[in-house]
Write an enzyme that holds these catalytic residues in place. Structure first.
Site, PDB file in Angstrom:
ATOM      1  N   HIS A 286      -9.596   0.405   5.111  1.00 43.79           N
ATOM      2  CA  HIS A 286      -8.265   0.846   5.648  1.00 43.79           C
ATOM      3  C   HIS A 286      -8.660   1.600   7.002  1.00 43.79           C
ATOM      4  O   HIS A 286      -9.334   2.426   7.089  1.00 43.79           O
ATOM      5  CB  HIS A 286      -7.353   1.307   4.914  1.00 43.79           C
ATOM      6  CG  HIS A 286      -6.076   1.366   5.360  1.00 43.79           C
ATOM      7  ND1 HIS A 286      -5.570   2.474   6.344  1.00 43.79           N
ATOM      8  CD2 HIS A 286      -4.872   0.595   5.109  1.00 43.79           C
ATOM      9  CE1 HIS A 286      -4.300   2.197   6.498  1.00 43.79           C
ATOM     10  NE2 HIS A 286      -3.763   1.113   5.904  1.00 43.79           N
TER      11      HIS A 286
ATOM     12  N   GLU B  77      -7.180   4.215   8.172  1.00 44.02           N
ATOM     13  CA  GLU B  77      -6.905   5.681   7.901  1.00 44.02           C
ATOM     14  C   GLU B  77      -8.206   6.070   7.112  1.00 44.02           C
ATOM     15  O   GLU B  77      -8.613   7.319   7.527  1.00 44.02           O
ATOM     16  CB  GLU B  77      -5.487   5.741   6.895  1.00 44.02           C
ATOM     17  CG  GLU B  77      -4.340   5.651   7.597  1.00 44.02           C
ATOM     18  CD  GLU B  77      -3.330   5.381   6.891  1.00 44.02           C
ATOM     19  OE1 GLU B  77      -3.193   5.191   5.696  1.00 44.02           O
ATOM     20  OE2 GLU B  77      -2.193   4.846   7.737  1.00 44.02           O
TER      21      GLU B  77
ATOM     22  N   LYS C 212       0.061   4.320  -0.212  1.00 39.16           N
ATOM     23  CA  LYS C 212      -0.506   5.439   0.201  1.00 39.16           C
ATOM     24  C   LYS C 212      -0.320   6.568  -0.634  1.00 39.16           C
ATOM     25  O   LYS C 212      -0.412   6.452  -1.642  1.00 39.16           O
ATOM     26  CB  LYS C 212      -0.211   5.657   1.773  1.00 39.16           C
ATOM     27  CG  LYS C 212      -0.137   4.268   2.576  1.00 39.16           C
ATOM     28  CD  LYS C 212      -0.079   4.799   4.155  1.00 39.16           C
ATOM     29  CE  LYS C 212      -0.055   3.250   4.824  1.00 39.16           C
ATOM     30  NZ  LYS C 212      -0.129   3.465   6.306  1.00 39.16           N
TER      31      LYS C 212
ATOM     32  N   GLU D  69      -5.297  -5.595  10.593  1.00 33.51           N
ATOM     33  CA  GLU D  69      -4.277  -4.432  10.975  1.00 33.51           C
ATOM     34  C   GLU D  69      -4.150  -3.851  12.146  1.00 33.51           C
ATOM     35  O   GLU D  69      -5.309  -2.759  12.095  1.00 33.51           O
ATOM     36  CB  GLU D  69      -4.146  -3.456   9.554  1.00 33.51           C
ATOM     37  CG  GLU D  69      -3.829  -3.921   8.661  1.00 33.51           C
ATOM     38  CD  GLU D  69      -3.317  -2.950   7.304  1.00 33.51           C
ATOM     39  OE1 GLU D  69      -2.406  -3.162   6.734  1.00 33.51           O
ATOM     40  OE2 GLU D  69      -4.205  -2.103   7.229  1.00 33.51           O
TER      41      GLU D  69
ATOM     42  N   ASN E 150       0.820  -1.182  -0.055  1.00 33.47           N
ATOM     43  CA  ASN E 150      -0.149  -0.212  -0.093  1.00 33.47           C
ATOM     44  C   ASN E 150       0.965   1.101  -0.095  1.00 33.47           C
ATOM     45  O   ASN E 150       1.510   1.518   0.981  1.00 33.47           O
ATOM     46  CB  ASN E 150      -0.766   0.041   1.257  1.00 33.47           C
ATOM     47  CG  ASN E 150      -1.687   1.242   1.393  1.00 33.47           C
ATOM     48  OD1 ASN E 150      -1.627   1.991   0.455  1.00 33.47           O
ATOM     49  ND2 ASN E 150      -2.453   1.286   2.450  1.00 33.47           N
TER      50      ASN E 150
ATOM     51  N   GLY F 209       2.465   2.295  10.718  1.00 35.92           N
ATOM     52  CA  GLY F 209       3.002   3.475  10.526  1.00 35.92           C
ATOM     53  C   GLY F 209       3.957   3.856  11.806  1.00 35.92           C
ATOM     54  O   GLY F 209       4.521   4.835  11.987  1.00 35.92           O
TER      55      GLY F 209
ATOM     56  N   SER G  54       3.695  -2.232  10.160  1.00 34.91           N
ATOM     57  CA  SER G  54       5.194  -2.279  10.510  1.00 34.91           C
ATOM     58  C   SER G  54       5.636  -3.630  10.094  1.00 34.91           C
ATOM     59  O   SER G  54       6.718  -3.885  10.903  1.00 34.91           O
ATOM     60  CB  SER G  54       5.399  -1.922  11.913  1.00 34.91           C
ATOM     61  OG  SER G  54       4.772  -0.388  12.151  1.00 34.91           O
TER      62      SER G  54
HETATM   63  C1  PEP Z   1      -0.949   0.017   6.060  1.00 39.71           C
HETATM   64  O1  PEP Z   1      -1.095   1.083   6.098  1.00 39.71           O
HETATM   65  O2  PEP Z   1      -1.556  -1.011   5.680  1.00 39.71           O
HETATM   66  C2  PEP Z   1       0.256  -0.613   6.862  1.00 39.71           C
HETATM   67  C3  PEP Z   1       0.340  -1.758   7.090  1.00 39.71           C
HETATM   68  O3  PEP Z   1       1.536   0.202   6.857  1.00 39.71           O
HETATM   69  P1  PEP Z   1       2.876   0.265   7.606  1.00 39.71           P
HETATM   70  O4  PEP Z   1       3.440  -1.105   6.956  1.00 39.71           O
HETATM   71  O5  PEP Z   1       3.450   1.375   7.155  1.00 39.71           O
HETATM   72  O6  PEP Z   1       2.871   0.075   9.052  1.00 39.71           O
END
Ligand code: PEP
Length: 250
Positions: free
Chosen positions: A95, A97, A11, A167, A9, A173, A213
């Site tokens: 997601h 976000e 973003k 997630e 992703n 992040g 992460s």
């Molecule tokens: C995400 O936004 O789906 C995600 C997993 O981000 P990150 O790997 O940066 O934590």
């Protein structure tokens, strides 16, 4: 055997030059034949050019969002059918976000999931709890609500056609990763919810990805868990070598 998937992703990162050089690097470093499905989800404007650059590979193109509407006077929105005609085969929904910054509800996630399935694309339905929800003992309640509100709106064939991404919001992040034990526990719980709604056969065949992460250093221990079928990768998907290394971590 469940499909192993590693999805990136991107973003709201990359300008055109950066997106194209990332795609070119992925294309030159990609070695197929592992059975792992790799997916990249660039920002909308770069989907067509990234798709073209990756056409010599088996890396699939995904999108990060789509409209819950089909077409018409919805300024700024991008429909599922537009994405399908641009060569997209996976679309992220729910997601965290989108849920937290754009107030997307469980009902919105279901609506979008149905639009994506209607265009024969694969929804990657994201669920996850905040740190406060986990620490107050509401983990199962939150995951159960997010999962059942989508699954109860789909028929069995549709459920069998989705991918779920767990997630934990506190891991996205932040550099904080769920431990393999923490992630496995929630993945097994999600699989039991699916089994309760659509039976063990569908539950056993549905890929559940971990996101938060995930990086080349921790991917192998996460992917070794019996109910973790791959990853949804944010930050680490912006470096071709890291993303490829994660996809080689099974
Ligand atoms: C995400 O936004 O789906 C995600 C997993 O981000 P990150 O790997 O940066 O934590």
């Amino acid at each position: 055997m469940r499909q192993k998937i590693v999805a990136g992703n991107w973003k709201m990162n990359t300008n055109r030059e950066e997106a194209e050089s990332l795609a070119a690097a992925l294309s030159s470093q990609f070695i197929g034949g592992s059975g792992v499905k790799m997916v990249v989800c660039p920002p909308f404007p770069w989907i067509m050019s990234v798709n073209q650059l990756l056409s010599v590979t088996e890396i699939a193109i995904g999108a990060q969002n789509c409209s819950g509407q089909s077409s018409g006077a919805f300024t700024g929105e991008v429909s599922a059918s537009m994405l399908a005609s641009a060569g997209v085969s996976y679309v992220i929904t729910g997601h965290s976000e989108r849920r937290s910054l754009y107030n997307e509800s469980d009902a919105d996630v279901l609506t979008k999931t149905l639009k994506i399935l209607g265009e024969n694309m694969t929804p990657i339905v994201c669920v996850g709890e905040t740190l406060q929800e986990r620490e107050s003992g509401r983990l199962e309640e939150i995951i159960s609500r997010q999962i059942t509100s989508v699954l109860n709106g789909l028929n069995k064939d549709q459920i069998a056609s989705i991918v779920i991404a767990y997630e934990p919001v506190w891991a996205i992040g932040t550099g904080l990763t769920a431990s393999p034990e923490q992630a496995q526990e929630v993945h097994a719980f999600i699989r039991s919810l699916i089994s309760g709604i659509s039976g063990a056969e569908v539950a056993d065949s549905l890929p559940i990805l971990y996101g938060g992460s995930c990086n080349p250093g921790n991917a192998a221990s996460l992917f070794a868990c019996p109910d973790i079928d791959g990853g949804l990768i944010g930050g680490a998907s912006l470096k071709a070598a890291d993303f490829i290394s994660i996809s080689n971590s099974f």
